[in-house]
Design a protein around this motif. Structure first.
Motif, PDB file in Angstrom:
ATOM      1  N   GLN A 167      -8.730   2.231  -7.865  1.00  0.00           N
ATOM      2  CA  GLN A 167      -7.627   2.486  -8.794  1.00  0.00           C
ATOM      3  C   GLN A 167      -6.770   1.261  -9.070  1.00  0.00           C
ATOM      4  OE1 GLN A 167      -5.462   5.716  -6.952  1.00  0.00           O
ATOM      5  NE2 GLN A 167      -6.987   7.260  -7.548  1.00  0.00           N
ATOM      6  N   LEU A 221      -8.169   5.364   3.054  1.00  0.00           N
ATOM      7  CA  LEU A 221      -7.900   5.469   1.630  1.00  0.00           C
ATOM      8  C   LEU A 221      -8.153   4.166   0.882  1.00  0.00           C
ATOM      9  CD1 LEU A 221      -4.553   7.499   1.802  1.00  0.00           C
ATOM     10  CD2 LEU A 221      -6.882   8.367   1.547  1.00  0.00           C
ATOM     11  N   VAL A 241       1.922   4.377   6.812  1.00  0.00           N
ATOM     12  CA  VAL A 241       0.715   3.611   6.509  1.00  0.00           C
ATOM     13  C   VAL A 241       0.248   2.839   7.746  1.00  0.00           C
ATOM     14  CG1 VAL A 241      -0.259   1.751   5.119  1.00  0.00           C
ATOM     15  CG2 VAL A 241       1.324   3.391   4.082  1.00  0.00           C
ATOM     16  N   ARG A 284     -10.387   4.230  -2.319  1.00  0.00           N
ATOM     17  CA  ARG A 284      -9.675   4.802  -3.465  1.00  0.00           C
ATOM     18  C   ARG A 284      -8.687   3.814  -4.047  1.00  0.00           C
ATOM     19  NH1 ARG A 284      -5.859   9.813  -2.317  1.00  0.00           N
ATOM     20  NH2 ARG A 284      -4.126   8.390  -2.695  1.00  0.00           N
ATOM     21  N   LEU A 285      -7.977   3.104  -3.171  1.00  0.00           N
ATOM     22  CA  LEU A 285      -7.000   2.127  -3.642  1.00  0.00           C
ATOM     23  C   LEU A 285      -7.679   0.988  -4.395  1.00  0.00           C
ATOM     24  CD1 LEU A 285      -4.702   1.979  -0.486  1.00  0.00           C
ATOM     25  CD2 LEU A 285      -4.015   2.750  -2.764  1.00  0.00           C
ATOM     26  N   ARG A 293      -4.849   3.797   6.246  1.00  0.00           N
ATOM     27  CA  ARG A 293      -4.845   5.191   6.683  1.00  0.00           C
ATOM     28  C   ARG A 293      -3.420   5.743   6.736  1.00  0.00           C
ATOM     29  NH1 ARG A 293     -10.038   5.654   8.875  1.00  0.00           N
ATOM     30  NH2 ARG A 293     -10.976   3.618   9.317  1.00  0.00           N
ATOM     31  N   LEU A 294      -3.292   7.026   6.497  1.00  0.00           N
ATOM     32  CA  LEU A 294      -1.991   7.682   6.590  1.00  0.00           C
ATOM     33  C   LEU A 294      -1.885   8.413   7.915  1.00  0.00           C
ATOM     34  CD1 LEU A 294      -1.369   9.178   3.023  1.00  0.00           C
ATOM     35  CD2 LEU A 294      -0.566   7.035   3.995  1.00  0.00           C
ATOM     36  N   PHE A 307       0.826  -1.197   0.000  1.00  0.00           N
ATOM     37  CA  PHE A 307       0.000   0.000   0.000  1.00  0.00           C
ATOM     38  C   PHE A 307       0.869   1.261   0.000  1.00  0.00           C
ATOM     39  CE2 PHE A 307      -3.384  -2.724   2.236  1.00  0.00           C
ATOM     40  CZ  PHE A 307      -4.046  -2.970   1.043  1.00  0.00           C
ATOM     41  N   ALA A 308       1.974   1.227   0.731  1.00  0.00           N
ATOM     42  CA  ALA A 308       2.876   2.380   0.757  1.00  0.00           C
ATOM     43  C   ALA A 308       3.418   2.675  -0.641  1.00  0.00           C
ATOM     44  CB  ALA A 308       4.021   2.130   1.732  1.00  0.00           C
ATOM     45  N   LEU A 355       0.737   4.299  -2.717  1.00  0.00           N
ATOM     46  CA  LEU A 355       0.473   5.666  -2.269  1.00  0.00           C
ATOM     47  C   LEU A 355       1.703   6.569  -2.370  1.00  0.00           C
ATOM     48  CD1 LEU A 355      -1.634   4.772   0.892  1.00  0.00           C
ATOM     49  CD2 LEU A 355      -2.498   5.873  -1.190  1.00  0.00           C
ATOM     50  N   ASP A 356       2.844   5.950  -2.710  1.00  0.00           N
ATOM     51  CA  ASP A 356       4.114   6.684  -2.834  1.00  0.00           C
ATOM     52  C   ASP A 356       4.473   7.414  -1.537  1.00  0.00           C
ATOM     53  OD1 ASP A 356       6.434   7.509  -4.128  1.00  0.00           O
ATOM     54  OD2 ASP A 356       5.520   9.337  -4.924  1.00  0.00           O
ATOM     55  N   VAL A 357       4.393   6.665  -0.434  1.00  0.00           N
ATOM     56  CA  VAL A 357       4.764   7.205   0.872  1.00  0.00           C
ATOM     57  C   VAL A 357       5.673   6.212   1.570  1.00  0.00           C
ATOM     58  CG1 VAL A 357       2.610   8.506   1.093  1.00  0.00           C
ATOM     59  CG2 VAL A 357       2.756   6.189   2.039  1.00  0.00           C
TER      60      VAL A 357
END
Length: 421
Positions: free
Chosen positions: A218, A211, A185, A214-215, A202-203, A174-175, A178-180
């Motif tokens: 997408q 999120l 995460v 949304r994930l 969640r962030l 997931f990270a 989300l590019d984090v």
């Protein structure tokens, strides 16, 4: 700080060593002991472990021994990653259940029960010997089936926490989407070991925006492909199940697949042979790329994080672990072992509050927990009738005819491990 790894001759171990080396500021190990009865494997793994430490500049000392009592003596924490019976027993766990039309898998169903029954008595003996040496030592269990083994340890009064790499694997995936950074995460991870769902992503922490919808919108196709489930299943559930849920959601399809290809045990055995040959190369000083196919991805990061929190202040305050329910899921007994987000520190793991679960998930959790109750009873006390009742209770078996036949097969294939058989 002294850590001992029981099952240190495992081909997994270089993954763990690499994490210890890279994350030495988080977990400053001074002495690491690899313990394993297989002296030949231990020599190969131990040699590579020392070279990894040396290459990465870790000052800690690595020793190896086949003497369990000497290895765990005065350890601050002991990691358990053993496989009673080796890959040969796993091969059996994955094949004889198929003869009855049931999933053959080493951690769930009939094969999972066989593994639990072989493993629990051995683990409890190890834990008792650890306690005699250092009653304050933490036991971190990575040995499957983690939920049942951890419950056995906790019920016997040991300072134990169970660990699995499923949650950290999802966190990393997931990270990346989300590019984090992974640490940003937070997962709403709920269930039992190898029976869990990600209800939210969640962030920044538990209060962050969810999120996951949304994930799924997408990246749902890629997630479904990775889990080998139809995209429609994820869309209708609105959550992401662990890949072990495929054994429940697509049982018959999985049984058909397993009957047409080599077992995972056979694949792993061949891989281990190749890995051990690599480990014997004195020029090798890093974990080989092949190890990623062995399984256990991110195990080292999860293990370091957990050990650092239990032994000091270096780990993340919130982690996914296996520990006592203690009212977290109100439909389970307090002494059931669940796999959820928990606050972890020197006192142990305290589960975070979980919202009321949809009966779709709560019902299956309750069913499998009832099976685990019976499985632990069979592992501790033995007896054909206890084996039968555990199998009949398992939703992957659940029929009288199957439970009868599987009971006989389980005992026949594991007689050498059961003092009562």
């Amino acid at each position: 700080m002294k850590l001992a790894v029981v099952g240190g001759g495992s081909t997994y171990t270089p993954e763990l060593i690499d994490g210890f080396a890279r994350l030495r500021d988080t977990l400053p190990i001074e002495e690491l002991v690899l313990v394993d009865p297989a002296a030949d494997r231990l020599e190969l793994v131990g040699g590579l472990a020392r070279r990894i430490f040396a290459k990465q500049g870790h000052p800690g000392k690595i020793t190896t021994t086949s003497d369990l009592d000497a290895g765990v003596a005065n350890a601050d924490a002991v990691l358990l990653q053993l496989r009673v019976g080796g890959q040969a027993a796993r091969q059996q766990d994955e094949t004889w259940p198929l003869e009855c039309g049931c999933v053959g898998q080493e951690t769930t169903g009939a094969g999972g029960l066989a593994k639990a029954m072989r493993t629990v008595p051995i683990v409890l003996d190890i834990a008792e010997r650890v306690r005699r040496s250092n009653p304050d030592a933490w036991i971190i269990d990575f040995t499957n089936p983690v939920g049942i083994v951890t419950r056995a340890l906790l019920q016997a009064g040991h300072k134990a926490v169970g660990l699995c790499n499923v949650a950290i694997g999802f966190q990393r995936k997931f990270a990346k989407l989300l590019d984090v950074a992974p640490a940003e995460v937070h997962l709403d991870h709920v269930g039992l070991n190898h029976l869990s769902w990600e209800l939210g992503v969640r962030l920044g922490g538990p209060e962050g925006e969810n999120l996951l919808p949304r994930l799924l919108a997408q990246h749902g196709d890629a997630m479904a492909d990775n889990l080998h489930l139809p995209r429609a299943v994820l869309d209708r559930l609105g959550v992401v199940p662990s890949y072990y849920l495929r054994y429940f959601y697509a049982h018959d399809e999985v049984v058909r697949e397993l009957g047409t290809k080599p077992s995972r045990a056979a694949e792993v055995a061949a891989m281990e042979k190749e890995l051990l040959a690599m480990y014997g190369d004195p020029a090798l000083d890093e974990k080989p790329a092949l190890l990623a196919k062995r399984g256990g991805a991110f195990y080292s990061e999860a293990a370091v994080d957990l050990a650092a929190s239990l032994l000091g202040d270096g780990g993340s305050p919130i982690q996914v672990v296996n520990t006592y329910n203690n009212g977290t899921l109100p439909f389970l007994a307090d002494d059931a072992v669940i796999e959820v987000q928990a606050r972890v520190d020197k006192t142990g793991a305290t589960p975070l509050a979980v919202p009321e679960l949809d009966p779709l998930y709560a019902g299956l959790i309750a069913n499998v927990t009832a099976y685990e109750d019976l499985a632990l009873e069979a592992a501790l006390r033995g007896g054909r009738d206890r084996v039968f009742k555990a199998l009949l209770a398992h939703p992957l078996v659940g029929q009288f005819e199957y439970a009868e036949a599987l009971t006989d097969k389980l005992i026949a294939h594991n007689r050498e491990h059961f003092a009562w058989a």
